[in-house]
Scaffold this motif. Structure first.
Motif: not given
Length: 267
Positions: A168-191
């Protein structure tokens, strides 16, 4: 006492167990494959998930597989820091004597990262744990700090790890330049429910116990109480073993699970 009662050589649900005894959950396998890819291409990776879903454990295993002659791992778990403290922590991790000026530390960090990669053929892996607490100013500086050769090269692997709020934090407009540099995005769903059954069986077997200690109803109750968290699952399983021993029950049922849940739950 419960280890003797159930014929266990050690506590099979202890978080300090060697990573070689890990259970290969889907989350573990999926995240590890992405980490392997990330280390080969470098750049920024984002790994999020609920508390206790195995993020740090997976990263610990990944770090343990890296050849220290080829990789330098910098682990920064303290995220509630100021910008200057961020630079100082990173400098210490890289073996740099911190300066009193931010600009000097910035230059030294970049020069060190480039030198390690180009001259010494050492790949630097920087891990920021609990990254949801990083200040906006630090995240802004991070994207600049990892900008090499007019943003044409990747000299370092940077891993951001945190709770789902980090997305949610990284989805903010202010972090758009950083978000565009993310090459891998994985979310742990749990066991998963199926994995809980196999997890319990595998861990007990490695501890020298091959009999059924938890009946199926108990396993289902344990899954429901753990809510996908491996950390909570381990705590609940150990508490079940303790109560089962106290009640001299060779097989743990739902009553023991509920009693264990009541003991560890904070009201």
């Amino acid at each position: 006492m419960y280890k003797m009662f159930y014929g266990l050589e050690f506590n099979p649900f202890d978080k300090s167990l060697d990573t070689k005894l890990h259970f290969k959950s889907q989350d573990f396998t999926e995240a590890l494959s992405r980490l392997e890819y990330l280390k080969s291409i470098k750049g920024i990776g984002l790994f999020s998930g609920g508390a206790g879903t195995g993020k740090t454990f997976t990263l610990r295993h990944f770090a343990s597989t890296l050849n220290p002659s080829l990789f330098k791992v910098v682990y920064i778990p303290l995220s509630t820091i100021t910008v200057m403290e961020f630079y100082r922590n990173l400098s210490f991790g890289l073996g740099i004597e911190p300066s009193f000026k931010k600009t000097d530390m910035f230059r030294s960090i970049q020069e060190t990262l480039i030198s390690l990669c180009r001259d010494k053929r050492i790949n630097t892996v920087i891990i920021f744990d609990e990254a949801q607490y990083l200040r906006t100013e630090i995240l802004n500086d991070l994207k600049i700090l990892l900008n090499f050769d007019l943003d044409s090269k990747n000299y370092v692997t940077c891993i951001l790890v945190g709770l789902p709020i980090l997305n949610v934090i990284l989805s903010k407009n202010i972090h758009e330049p950083l978000r565009q540099r993310i090459v891998i995005n994985y979310h742990f769903t749990g066991i998963t429910k199926e994995e809980v059954t196999e997890y319990i069986k595998t861990r007990l077997s490695k501890a020298g116990c091959h009999q059924e200690i938890f009946n199926q109803s108990a396993v289902e109750a344990i899954y429901g109480c753990s809510n996908g968290s491996v950390r909570k699952l381990n705590s609940l399983l150990v508490k079940c073993l303790i109560i089962g021993t106290q009640q001299k029950k060779q097989v743990i049922d739902t009553d023991i699970v509920m009693a264990a849940q009541n003991e560890i739950e904070i009201n």
